[in-house]
Design a protein around this motif. Structure first.
Motif, mmCIF file in Angstrom:
data_model
loop_
_atom_site.group_PDB
_atom_site.id
_atom_site.type_symbol
_atom_site.label_atom_id
_atom_site.label_comp_id
_atom_site.label_asym_id
_atom_site.label_seq_id
_atom_site.Cartn_x
_atom_site.Cartn_y
_atom_site.Cartn_z
ATOM 1 N N LEU A 1 -7.191 3.791 4.560
ATOM 2 C CA LEU A 1 -6.991 2.346 4.707
ATOM 3 C C LEU A 1 -7.175 1.931 6.167
ATOM 4 O O LEU A 1 -6.760 2.648 7.070
ATOM 5 C CB LEU A 1 -5.570 2.012 4.253
ATOM 6 N N THR B 1 -9.663 1.459 1.598
ATOM 7 C CA THR B 1 -9.285 0.040 1.527
ATOM 8 C C THR B 1 -9.411 -0.624 2.893
ATOM 9 O O THR B 1 -8.993 -0.052 3.900
ATOM 10 C CB THR B 1 -7.821 -0.098 1.050
ATOM 11 N N ALA C 1 0.874 -1.173 0.000
ATOM 12 C CA ALA C 1 0.000 0.000 0.000
ATOM 13 C C ALA C 1 0.912 1.224 0.000
ATOM 14 O O ALA C 1 1.887 1.258 0.762
ATOM 15 C CB ALA C 1 -0.886 -0.008 1.236
#
Ligand code: FAD
Length: 450
Positions: free
Chosen positions: A301, A163, A138
């Motif tokens: 995320l 995410t 990521a």
């Protein structure tokens, strides 16, 4: 949160937490892109070597109920009412988990459970399942996730936000964030590893031991356990030190393996015709606890399930905790209108509970492999059950709080459990041949627990 129609939600890892979360998000109308490293399990046989069956308990069941999944999962569940202890002398003893009819845990096949969840997620047209996609990293600064397509061996990037990283204990996303200095991670590897073995069904296709129990052969520094499968077999797991005396390191030949089993698990050995072959071919699994903080990068995320907080398996709660994560996240969606505040609130709610179950899981290893044989332990366990019968609203054994009472958080179970331990110790040390002083018990409970 209202489902966004423009921006898809990413989910990396279609394991147990990822697929349940995909279903919960899809039910709310989110467009979910699920990326999974493995091939589609609906098309290929499941990989071996990871725990083949798992204990499902109340926290996991409540979360599966929220997703409307229990009708499909109930037929997969094999109830286990207690621990069947196998001492060296061979005389087994059942230690019930709880004292109410519904206080049982359930053995479930990991592969079947995962497949059913994937099938359910796939029913939603706005869920896109992308198998053979390995997330490499990521990169929040660049606003992307990097993937390798295993079919084509090509790499690609996808926009990151938002995410959910559900890529498990060895999370590549967690590692990449740690490498970039965005999160702190500590991985405490246990000095014991595990190996999965099989006790096949008998000639009549039925279980060769009591099917409704979790079998344990506690041997002090190590143990063997076995959970029933619905096909009549048991999956058994040897937990043993990696090195030193009585360790995996010393099991270097078929003779040594056979000797260990002949000396320590003679009744199990008779039921394991493929022991030597399986020992040689099944992988030696590692265990550990992962401590991570923070769990989220702004609103881009969120780490969830084992990716955020992998634990050792001795309380049978890793999946249950991961499913509870999904349930909490689903509830929080009603209260937030930004991913950032939602993720922050999720971490605030869950981190203390993850720390508590991590600690209790480690403590339970000592209990399973050793203390279950101890007379003081058995006396105090009986006393705890007695106190629960007499004061059911205030005194619930810690194991029961964790396994059967999802309304009590892990952190609260740990806190109350420690107070209860002190009460049990005091009552036990003062007990006379005529029994426990119940007035004293009432006073202690009122003082410390209500
Ligand atoms: C021996 C053993 C016994 C256990 N017994 C129990 C039990 O009895 N009860 C219980 O509650 N829990 C148990 N657990 C714990 C349980 O297995 C985990 O807590 C649970 O699987 C966590 O779910 P998850 O979705 O977070 O991770 P996982 O189920 O591990 O799923 C992660 C998924 O991500 C995928 N993935 C990984 N890396 C990538 C990548 N880079 N890109 C894309 N996809 C990726 C994986 O293929 C996998 O599908 C046990 C664990 C072990 C090891």
């Amino acid at each position: 949160m209202k489902p966004g129609t423009q921006q898809p939600v990413n989910l990396v890892g279609a394991g147990l937490a990822g697929t349940l979360l995909a279903v919960l998000l899809a039910r709310r109308g989110f467009a979910v892109d699920v990326y999974e490293r493995r091939a589609d399990p609906r098309a290929v046989a499941s990989e071996r070597g990871r725990s083949i069956n798992l204990a499902l308990a109340a926290r996991g069941i409540v979360a599966l109920e929220r997703a409307g999944m229990m009708e499909r999962i109930r037929p997969l569940m094999m109830p286990m009412r207690g621990r069947m202890i196998h001492p060296l002398s061979g005389e087994t003893q059942l230690q019930p988990y709880g004292q109410r009819r519904n206080e049982v845990i359930h053995s479930v096949s990991r592969a079947d459970l995962n497949r059913v969840l994937i099938e359910e997620a796939a029913r939603y047209p706005h869920v896109r399942l992308k198998f053979r996609h390995t997330c490499l990293a990521a990169q929040p600064d660049a606003g992307v996730l990097r993937f390798r397509n295993e079919e084509t061996s090509s790499e690609c990037t996808m926009p990151i936000a938002p995410t959910f990283a559900t890529d498990g204990a060895g999370s590549a996303i967690r590692s990449s964030l740690a490498r970039s200095g965005l999160i702190n991670v500590r991985e405490d590897r246990l000095d014991h590893d595990y190996k999965e073995l099989t006790i096949p069904a008998g000639g009549d296709g039925r279980h060769v031991m009591e099917p409704h129990a979790l079998h344990i052969w506690p041997r002090g520094g190590f143990m063997l356990i076995a959970l029933p499968n619905s096909d009549g077999s048991f999956t058994s797991t040897l937990f043993l030190a990696r090195s030193g005396a009585d360790s995996f390191e010393t099991l270097t030949s078929p003779e040594r393996i056979a000797t260990l089993f002949r000396l320590q698990f003679p009744d199990a050995l008779q039921l394991m015709p493929h022991l030597i072959e399986e020992f040689a071919t099944h992988p030696q699994g590692q265990l550990g606890t992962v401590h991570t903080q923070p769990w989220h990068i702004g609103g881009q995320l969120l780490l969830l399930g084992d990716a955020a907080h992998a634990i050792v398996p001795f309380h049978g709660q890793g999946m249950n905790a991961a499913f509870e994560d999904c349930l909490v996240l689903d509830s929080l969606l009603d209260r937030h209108d930004s991913w950032h505040t939602l993720f922050a609130d999720f971490e605030r709610c869950r981190l203390p509970n993850a720390a508590a179950i991590a600690q209790m899981a480690l403590e339970n290893y000592i209990e399973m492999r050793d203390t279950v044989r101890d007379s003081t332990y058995l006396r105090r366990k009986a006393l705890a059950m007695e106190l629960e019968r007499r004061f059911p609203d205030d005194f619930i054994p810690r194991y029961s709080m964790v396994m059967f009472h999802p309304e009590i958080s892990y952190a609260e179970a740990l806190r109350r459990g420690s107070e209860q331990e002190k009460i049990l110790s005091e009552l036990d040390s003062r007990a006379t041949h005529s029994g426990v002083d119940l007035d004293r018990a009432r006073a202690l409970i009122a003082q410390r627990l209500t």
